[in-house]
Design an enzyme around this catalytic site. Structure first.
Site, short mmCIF file in Angstrom:
data_model
loop_
_atom_site.label_atom_id
_atom_site.label_comp_id
_atom_site.label_asym_id
_atom_site.label_seq_id
_atom_site.Cartn_x
_atom_site.Cartn_y
_atom_site.Cartn_z
N CYS A 136 0.74 -1.10 -0.01
CA CYS A 136 0.05 0.05 -0.08
C CYS A 136 0.75 1.38 -0.06
O CYS A 136 1.25 1.70 0.94
CB CYS A 136 -0.67 -0.11 1.21
SG CYS A 136 -1.78 1.45 1.29
N CYS A 139 -0.38 4.11 2.16
CA CYS A 139 0.01 4.02 3.79
C CYS A 139 1.42 4.17 3.94
O CYS A 139 1.65 4.87 5.09
CB CYS A 139 -0.37 2.62 4.20
SG CYS A 139 -2.09 1.89 3.30
N ASP A 140 2.09 3.48 3.20
CA ASP A 140 3.60 3.62 3.46
C ASP A 140 4.51 4.41 2.64
O ASP A 140 5.74 4.61 3.03
CB ASP A 140 4.40 1.95 3.45
CG ASP A 140 3.39 1.38 4.43
OD1 ASP A 140 3.18 1.86 5.59
OD2 ASP A 140 3.17 0.20 4.06
#
Ligand code: NDP
Length: 311
Positions: A136, A139-140
């Site tokens: 993701c 997300c990261d």
């Protein structure tokens, strides 16, 4: 082996499941939540979570899910660590059977079984999952500012991830197993204008390389499938974007699913085609795959279930 009766049964222990459970518990409905085998769901694989409101700095995905679990328990949710393997939605109360031979009879169900990102599933991948290998970018990606990253895949997701990562990373190498991308033309045009993005065609990852003790990814070994040539690329992070699979096997032939296997719900709602059965989170919504969206969806499902039970 035991029999359980409930007004609301929640299947799944990601943000959608726990949020639905919290709302149902606070309505006095004594919900039961069956966690599934991956307790805490996909977020447990996130290195750091910074984009979930209420977190001052950042938190490990696993820790955030542990907090959601404790919050649910504190509010009286009965959590059972087990996996539902069979459902009967044709009769009422609905009946769900589990891997450990428990049987759950329930008036309503909230399905929050999520979707699973596909991994490459090569042996050197496992130690770095959540420690340099992510599924993701939203997300990261932020943690790779000024670093070198690779994206695996050639579909729309891979190209969108690469475009997103190019806002932070100093280089983004797309590694695709064929000689042409599957992604739509408009997305391909966008990467053509990004000098920091390059593509290695006809290439597959042979090995992830790094230090395994305190896992830190350092490089990937890739092979050109046409020439067999092996190349090592130094990377700080790898984003795998080769598709997702909704966890809906047990609902096939029971509920309406879309052509990709996601549960169909009514517009702006978590209601499925069966009254009293609701779906929340990634299992119904492949578009936004975010914890906060799943949590919101869990709240909607619970509120709809509560209203339906009151009727
Ligand atoms: P896709 O199935 O479209 O693409 C998956 C990609 O990963 C393909 O390029 C495939 O290669 C590659 N791949 C699959 N398995 C492996 C493997 N084991 N090793 C290496 N590469 C592999 O998945 P997406 O997640 O990209 O998209 C899913 C759906 O969502 C699609 O319908 C897509 O169009 C849609 N979507 C739409 C978006 C948008 O419109 N903005 C954004 C994101 C997704 P190959 O090409 O060789 O099969």
């Amino acid at each position: 082996m035991a029999e359980y009766q409930s007004k609301i049964l929640i299947i799944g222990s990601g943000p959608a499941g726990y949020t639905a459970a919290i709302y149902a518990a606070r309505s006095g409905l004594n919900p039961i939540l069956v966690s599934g085998t991956e307790i805490g769901g996909q977020l447990t694989l996130s290195e750091d979570v910074e984009n979930y409101p209420g977190i001052e700095h950042s938190i490990r995905g696993q820790e955030l899910m542990d907090i959601m679990k404790k919050q649910s328990l504190n509010l009286g949710v009965k959590i059972i660590n087990d996996k539902i393997v069979e459902v009967d939605l044709n009769n009422r109360p609905f009946e769900c059977s589990s891997e450990n031979h428990n049987v759950f009879y329930t008036q309503s169900i909230i399905i929050a079984t999520g979707a699973s990102a596909k991994w490459l599933d090569i042996s050197s991948e496992k130690p770095y999952r959540g420690f340099g290998i992510s599924v993701c970018a939203t997300c990261d990606g932020f943690f790779y500012r000024g670093k070198n990253v690779a994206v695996i895949g050639g579909g729309n997701s891979a190209i969108e991830e690469a475009l997103f990562l190019s806002n932070f990373a100093s280089s983004v190498t797309i590694i695709h197993r064929r000689d042409s991308l599957r992604a739509e033309h408009r997305l391909q045009q966008k990467i053509a204008n990004k000098p920091q993005i390059s593509i290695k065609y006809d290439s597959v990852v042979e090995e992830f390389i790094g230090t395994e003790t305190t896992p830190k990814l350092e490089a990937i070994k890739i092979k050109n499938v046409k020439s067999d040539k092996i190349e090592t690329i130094n990377v700080d992070g790898v984003f795998i974007a080769i598709g997702h699979k909704p966890n809906t096997e047990i609902f096939q032939n029971q509920l309406e699913l879309d052509k990709f296997g996601y549960i169909k719900t009514q517009p702006n709602s978590c209601k499925t085609n069966i009254e009293g059965v609701f779906a929340a989170g990634d299992v119904k919504n492949p578009e936004f795959r975010q914890a906060i969206i799943a949590a919101g969806s869990g709240a909607i499902a619970a509120m709809e279930a509560i209203r339906w039970l009151e009727k």
